[in-house]
Design an enzyme around this catalytic site. Sequence first.
Site, PDB file in Angstrom:
ATOM      1  N   SER A 143       0.858  -1.185   0.000  1.00 25.21           N
ATOM      2  CA  SER A 143       0.000   0.000   0.000  1.00 25.21           C
ATOM      3  C   SER A 143       0.892   1.232   0.000  1.00 25.21           C
ATOM      4  O   SER A 143       2.053   1.180   0.438  1.00 25.21           O
ATOM      5  CB  SER A 143      -0.874   0.003   1.269  1.00 25.21           C
ATOM      6  OG  SER A 143      -1.545   1.243   1.426  1.00 25.21           O
ATOM      7  N   TYR A 157      -1.814  -0.329  10.721  1.00 28.29           N
ATOM      8  CA  TYR A 157      -2.003  -0.755   9.335  1.00 28.29           C
ATOM      9  C   TYR A 157      -0.764  -0.431   8.505  1.00 28.29           C
ATOM     10  O   TYR A 157      -0.262  -1.283   7.757  1.00 28.29           O
ATOM     11  CB  TYR A 157      -3.226  -0.081   8.728  1.00 28.29           C
ATOM     12  CG  TYR A 157      -3.413  -0.399   7.262  1.00 28.29           C
ATOM     13  CD1 TYR A 157      -3.764  -1.687   6.850  1.00 28.29           C
ATOM     14  CD2 TYR A 157      -3.224   0.577   6.284  1.00 28.29           C
ATOM     15  CE1 TYR A 157      -3.924  -1.985   5.512  1.00 28.29           C
ATOM     16  CE2 TYR A 157      -3.382   0.282   4.947  1.00 28.29           C
ATOM     17  CZ  TYR A 157      -3.733  -1.001   4.563  1.00 28.29           C
ATOM     18  OH  TYR A 157      -3.875  -1.296   3.226  1.00 28.29           O
TER      19      TYR A 157
END
Length: 247
Positions: A143, A157
């Site tokens: 990501s 995250y």
Amino acid sequence: MSNRIEGKVVVITGASSGLGESTARHLSSLGATVVLGARRKERLDALVEELTAAGGKAVAYATDVTRQADVQALIQGALDSFGRVDVLINNAGLMAIAPMSETKVEEWDRMIDINIKGLLYGVAAVLPVFERQNAGHLINIASVAGIKVFSPGGTVYSGTKYAVRAITEGLRHELGGAVRTTIISPGAVDSELKYGSSHDASAKNVVEFYKQAISADSVARAIAYAIEQPADVDINEVVLRPTVQEF
């Protein structure tokens, strides 16, 4: 003329929706044989029916990536059905956004279990296969949050996605030669990922942020680009965002 994807056996985790589902459709349309893993078997079965009706080859296995035995069974299923594995796409993921002060330890554990350990279970299952074949391709979905910490609320995250990038780069150094490694680092992409937060304020912020999201097909095309390169070309990382995304 071969597109270098046709005939390859591609295993995809998290294939019941979003990036995984779109990637399965796209690669199947290019002639790949797809082996699909996710927890929601009924959705996988519907996707397999769709792909095979269109002339593709596809099978599905109920797979919870937090269970090593499930991931091992997914790879073994690919071998039993098609005799080899050419590509593993570690796509399953969870994004639970919340301030650290909320101490959502169970969600931290879940993200670590899915985003890091689940990926490692995939690596452990497929590496012996790649070594026997003297060929293979690991594609790990990271990501942009693994490049810059998503704030506020995305600390854990982001930590898991930094880990994905570190693990993949380490594999590139260790494996080299016949086994290729690719990191795909998307920004806001339309998928169910945005619904993973239980913290109300954070969940609202995430949904608002994802209004700028691009389609999951964008990631599927990036994955296909990495796969279709000649065997001596390794696309190490692709970073893609909506053109309007600042983060």
